[in-house]
Design a protein around this motif. Structure first.
Motif, PDB file in Angstrom:
ATOM      1  N   LEU A  18       0.744  -1.143  -0.032  1.00 19.49           N
ATOM      2  CA  LEU A  18      -0.198  -0.247  -0.498  1.00 19.49           C
ATOM      3  C   LEU A  18       0.839   1.352   0.027  1.00 19.49           C
ATOM      4  CD1 LEU A  18      -2.641  -0.732   2.496  1.00 19.49           C
ATOM      5  CD2 LEU A  18      -2.926  -0.619  -0.252  1.00 19.49           C
ATOM      6  N   GLY A  19       1.876   1.317   1.221  1.00 21.07           N
ATOM      7  CA  GLY A  19       2.407   2.532   1.060  1.00 21.07           C
ATOM      8  C   GLY A  19       1.632   3.562   1.160  1.00 21.07           C
ATOM      9  N   ASP A  20       1.811   4.536   0.188  1.00 22.67           N
ATOM     10  CA  ASP A  20       0.766   6.240   0.023  1.00 22.67           C
ATOM     11  C   ASP A  20      -0.407   6.227  -0.435  1.00 22.67           C
ATOM     12  OD1 ASP A  20       2.661   7.313   1.615  1.00 22.67           O
ATOM     13  OD2 ASP A  20       3.796   8.231   0.220  1.00 22.67           O
ATOM     14  N   ALA A  21      -0.495   4.827  -1.101  1.00 21.56           N
ATOM     15  CA  ALA A  21      -2.031   4.855  -1.483  1.00 21.56           C
ATOM     16  C   ALA A  21      -2.707   3.545  -1.193  1.00 21.56           C
ATOM     17  CB  ALA A  21      -1.264   3.321  -2.857  1.00 21.56           C
ATOM     18  N   SER A  22      -4.507   3.811  -1.862  1.00 24.35           N
ATOM     19  CA  SER A  22      -4.992   3.807  -1.149  1.00 24.35           C
ATOM     20  C   SER A  22      -6.053   3.303  -2.310  1.00 24.35           C
ATOM     21  CB  SER A  22      -6.346   5.305  -1.110  1.00 24.35           C
ATOM     22  OG  SER A  22      -7.596   4.947  -0.724  1.00 24.35           O
ATOM     23  N   VAL A  23      -6.747   1.932  -2.166  1.00 26.08           N
ATOM     24  CA  VAL A  23      -7.673   1.126  -2.684  1.00 26.08           C
ATOM     25  C   VAL A  23      -8.250   1.073  -2.298  1.00 26.08           C
ATOM     26  CG1 VAL A  23      -7.986  -1.199  -3.823  1.00 26.08           C
ATOM     27  CG2 VAL A  23      -5.377  -0.521  -2.876  1.00 26.08           C
ATOM     28  N   ASP A  24      -9.602   1.713  -2.951  1.00 22.73           N
ATOM     29  CA  ASP A  24     -11.393   2.016  -2.848  1.00 22.73           C
ATOM     30  C   ASP A  24     -11.773   0.496  -3.300  1.00 22.73           C
ATOM     31  OD1 ASP A  24     -13.520   2.416  -2.784  1.00 22.73           O
ATOM     32  OD2 ASP A  24     -13.504   3.931  -4.541  1.00 22.73           O
ATOM     33  N   LEU A  25     -12.678  -0.251  -2.541  1.00 21.89           N
ATOM     34  CA  LEU A  25     -13.285  -1.412  -2.633  1.00 21.89           C
ATOM     35  C   LEU A  25     -14.789  -0.880  -2.640  1.00 21.89           C
ATOM     36  CD1 LEU A  25     -11.450  -3.852  -0.809  1.00 21.89           C
ATOM     37  CD2 LEU A  25     -10.880  -3.461  -2.904  1.00 21.89           C
ATOM     38  N   GLY A  26     -15.331   0.081  -2.963  1.00 19.54           N
ATOM     39  CA  GLY A  26     -16.855   0.126  -2.300  1.00 19.54           C
ATOM     40  C   GLY A  26     -16.100   0.780  -1.046  1.00 19.54           C
ATOM     41  N   VAL A  27     -17.800  -0.193  -0.151  1.00 21.30           N
ATOM     42  CA  VAL A  27     -17.952   0.648   1.450  1.00 21.30           C
ATOM     43  C   VAL A  27     -16.409   0.127   2.350  1.00 21.30           C
ATOM     44  CG1 VAL A  27     -20.172   0.038   1.438  1.00 21.30           C
ATOM     45  CG2 VAL A  27     -18.875  -1.938   1.718  1.00 21.30           C
ATOM     46  N   LEU A  28     -15.974   0.150   1.762  1.00 22.01           N
ATOM     47  CA  LEU A  28     -14.377  -0.812   2.777  1.00 22.01           C
ATOM     48  C   LEU A  28     -12.865   0.036   1.716  1.00 22.01           C
ATOM     49  CD1 LEU A  28     -13.024  -1.786   5.293  1.00 22.01           C
ATOM     50  CD2 LEU A  28     -13.417  -3.604   3.870  1.00 22.01           C
ATOM     51  N   LEU A  46      -8.767   0.058   1.775  1.00 23.44           N
ATOM     52  CA  LEU A  46      -7.134  -0.300   2.029  1.00 23.44           C
ATOM     53  C   LEU A  46      -6.214   0.493   2.042  1.00 23.44           C
ATOM     54  CD1 LEU A  46      -6.624  -3.504  -0.076  1.00 23.44           C
ATOM     55  CD2 LEU A  46      -7.771  -3.713   1.604  1.00 23.44           C
ATOM     56  N   ARG A  47      -6.018   1.968   3.116  1.00 21.95           N
ATOM     57  CA  ARG A  47      -5.310   2.646   2.946  1.00 21.95           C
ATOM     58  C   ARG A  47      -4.266   2.623   4.461  1.00 21.95           C
ATOM     59  NH1 ARG A  47      -9.150   7.546   4.778  1.00 21.95           N
ATOM     60  NH2 ARG A  47      -9.072   7.511   2.478  1.00 21.95           N
ATOM     61  N   LEU A  48      -3.225   2.709   4.006  1.00 18.89           N
ATOM     62  CA  LEU A  48      -2.066   2.167   5.114  1.00 18.89           C
ATOM     63  C   LEU A  48      -2.124   3.360   6.336  1.00 18.89           C
ATOM     64  CD1 LEU A  48       0.060   0.211   6.667  1.00 18.89           C
ATOM     65  CD2 LEU A  48       2.344   1.799   4.545  1.00 18.89           C
ATOM     66  N   LEU A  49      -2.099   2.714   7.850  1.00 16.44           N
ATOM     67  CA  LEU A  49      -1.944   3.934   8.781  1.00 16.44           C
ATOM     68  C   LEU A  49      -1.225   2.797   9.608  1.00 16.44           C
ATOM     69  CD1 LEU A  49      -5.296   5.341   9.196  1.00 16.44           C
ATOM     70  CD2 LEU A  49      -3.380   6.836   7.712  1.00 16.44           C
ATOM     71  N   PHE A  50      -0.538   3.805  10.998  1.00 15.82           N
ATOM     72  CA  PHE A  50       0.097   3.182  11.693  1.00 15.82           C
ATOM     73  C   PHE A  50      -0.551   3.812  13.094  1.00 15.82           C
ATOM     74  CE2 PHE A  50       3.332   2.665   8.414  1.00 15.82           C
ATOM     75  CZ  PHE A  50       3.103   1.777   8.632  1.00 15.82           C
ATOM     76  N   VAL A 102       3.912   0.614  17.793  1.00 13.69           N
ATOM     77  CA  VAL A 102       2.541   1.304  16.120  1.00 13.69           C
ATOM     78  C   VAL A 102       1.867  -0.457  15.962  1.00 13.69           C
ATOM     79  CG1 VAL A 102       3.413   3.132  16.294  1.00 13.69           C
ATOM     80  CG2 VAL A 102       3.890   1.366  14.331  1.00 13.69           C
ATOM     81  N   VAL A 103       1.079   0.001  15.929  1.00 12.55           N
ATOM     82  CA  VAL A 103      -0.244  -1.334  15.203  1.00 12.55           C
ATOM     83  C   VAL A 103      -0.174  -0.772  13.686  1.00 12.55           C
ATOM     84  CG1 VAL A 103      -2.580  -2.330  14.937  1.00 12.55           C
ATOM     85  CG2 VAL A 103      -0.731  -2.054  17.066  1.00 12.55           C
ATOM     86  N   THR A 104      -0.391  -1.611  12.936  1.00  8.06           N
ATOM     87  CA  THR A 104      -0.662  -1.428  11.612  1.00  8.06           C
ATOM     88  C   THR A 104      -1.928  -1.493  11.623  1.00  8.06           C
ATOM     89  OG1 THR A 104       1.950  -2.570  10.769  1.00  8.06           O
ATOM     90  CG2 THR A 104      -0.235  -2.324   9.460  1.00  8.06           C
ATOM     91  N   ASP A 105      -2.489  -0.371  10.730  1.00  7.31           N
ATOM     92  CA  ASP A 105      -3.763  -0.536  10.328  1.00  7.31           C
ATOM     93  C   ASP A 105      -4.090  -0.052   8.951  1.00  7.31           C
ATOM     94  OD1 ASP A 105      -4.623  -1.244  13.002  1.00  7.31           O
ATOM     95  OD2 ASP A 105      -5.292   1.474  13.503  1.00  7.31           O
ATOM     96  N   TYR A 106      -5.135  -1.322   8.641  1.00  9.83           N
ATOM     97  CA  TYR A 106      -5.293  -1.189   7.105  1.00  9.83           C
ATOM     98  C   TYR A 106      -6.799  -0.833   5.943  1.00  9.83           C
ATOM     99  CZ  TYR A 106      -4.910  -5.706   7.492  1.00  9.83           C
ATOM    100  OH  TYR A 106      -5.747  -7.145   7.953  1.00  9.83           O
ATOM    101  N   LEU A 107      -7.416  -1.379   7.168  1.00  6.07           N
ATOM    102  CA  LEU A 107      -9.186  -1.069   6.198  1.00  6.07           C
ATOM    103  C   LEU A 107     -10.065   0.389   7.341  1.00  6.07           C
ATOM    104  CD1 LEU A 107     -10.049  -4.942   7.610  1.00  6.07           C
ATOM    105  CD2 LEU A 107      -9.186  -3.801   5.523  1.00  6.07           C
ATOM    106  N   HIS A 108     -10.027   1.070   6.254  1.00  3.10           N
ATOM    107  CA  HIS A 108     -11.318   2.505   6.215  1.00  3.10           C
ATOM    108  C   HIS A 108     -11.955   2.536   5.981  1.00  3.10           C
ATOM    109  CE1 HIS A 108     -10.166   6.486   7.049  1.00  3.10           C
ATOM    110  NE2 HIS A 108     -10.951   6.974   5.767  1.00  3.10           N
ATOM    111  N   THR A 109     -13.339   2.794   6.591  1.00  3.09           N
ATOM    112  CA  THR A 109     -14.085   2.655   6.312  1.00  3.09           C
ATOM    113  C   THR A 109     -15.283   4.153   5.891  1.00  3.09           C
ATOM    114  OG1 THR A 109     -15.516   2.822   8.282  1.00  3.09           O
ATOM    115  CG2 THR A 109     -15.569   1.059   7.502  1.00  3.09           C
ATOM    116  N   GLY A 110     -14.540   5.244   6.451  1.00  9.70           N
ATOM    117  CA  GLY A 110     -14.677   6.935   5.760  1.00  9.70           C
ATOM    118  C   GLY A 110     -15.289   7.423   6.931  1.00  9.70           C
TER     119      GLY A 110
END
Length: 178
Positions: A34-44, A46-50, A116-124
């Motif tokens: 992912l790095g700085d990218a964001s992948v749109d899967l509709g309601v979810l 993928l976005r990398l955060l710590f 830190v914990v790696t988070d990657y699932l984002h809903t908005g």
């Protein structure tokens, strides 16, 4: 301890290890892809955060060793509880317990190197999270539902036709609902 109890305990720990492994692999994949990218899967997305806090970033101002110690202590308490109750638990409850323990352990393992914990699932509409965050929630929900289901009183069974209850025909019968 019986061999059944020992097997159930081993099964609980292996299930927890499986859940932790799935989450840690997903985190490694998210970090490398992912790095700085964001992948749109509709309601979810993928976005990398710590996350340097606990749940939803709470406690992010605390020193990382405090957060690690707290989450590790809670994880150990869950392992002890699971270990003690696994021999008498059904397979669904052991699966749910494995999800709770595995999710908690994965976040502790992820947090150890850098706090830190790696988070990657984002809903908005919800804070960004990871699979290890969902495992305890789903596991506790299943555990709670099965616990309440197992504690329901059994329905009284009707006597078989022609069965002699040992009471006179005109004597009233009391049914025990419990």
């Amino acid at each position: 301890m019986s061999s059944v109890g020992a097997g159930r305990r081993r099964g609980l720990l292996l299930t927890a290890a499986g859940f932790a492994g799935v989450d840690l692999a997903a985190k490694a994949l998210a970090e490398t892809r992912l790095g700085d990218a964001s992948v749109d899967l509709g309601v979810l997305q993928l976005r990398l955060l710590f996350n340097d806090g606990v749940a939803f970033g709470l406690g992010d101002a605390l020193p990382s060793w405090v957060v690690v110690a707290f989450t590790a202590a809670v994880t150990v308490a869950m392992i002890v509880y699971g270990w003690r109750h696994a021999p008498g638990a059904g397979w669904v409850q052991r699966l749910a317990g494995g999800a709770v323990i595995g999710g908690a352990a994965a976040n502790v393992i992820d947090r150890l190197p850098d706090g830190v914990v790696t988070d990657y699932l984002h809903t908005g509409w919800w804070p960004t999270f990871n699979l290890a965050d969902t495992f305890p929630v789903v596991g506790l929900l299943i555990f709670t539902l099965t616990t309440f289901r197992d504690q329901r009183p059994a329905k009284p069974s009707a006597p078989e036709p022609g069965a002699d209850s040992g009471k006179a025909a005109d004597e009233p019968r009391l049914l025990n609902p419990w």
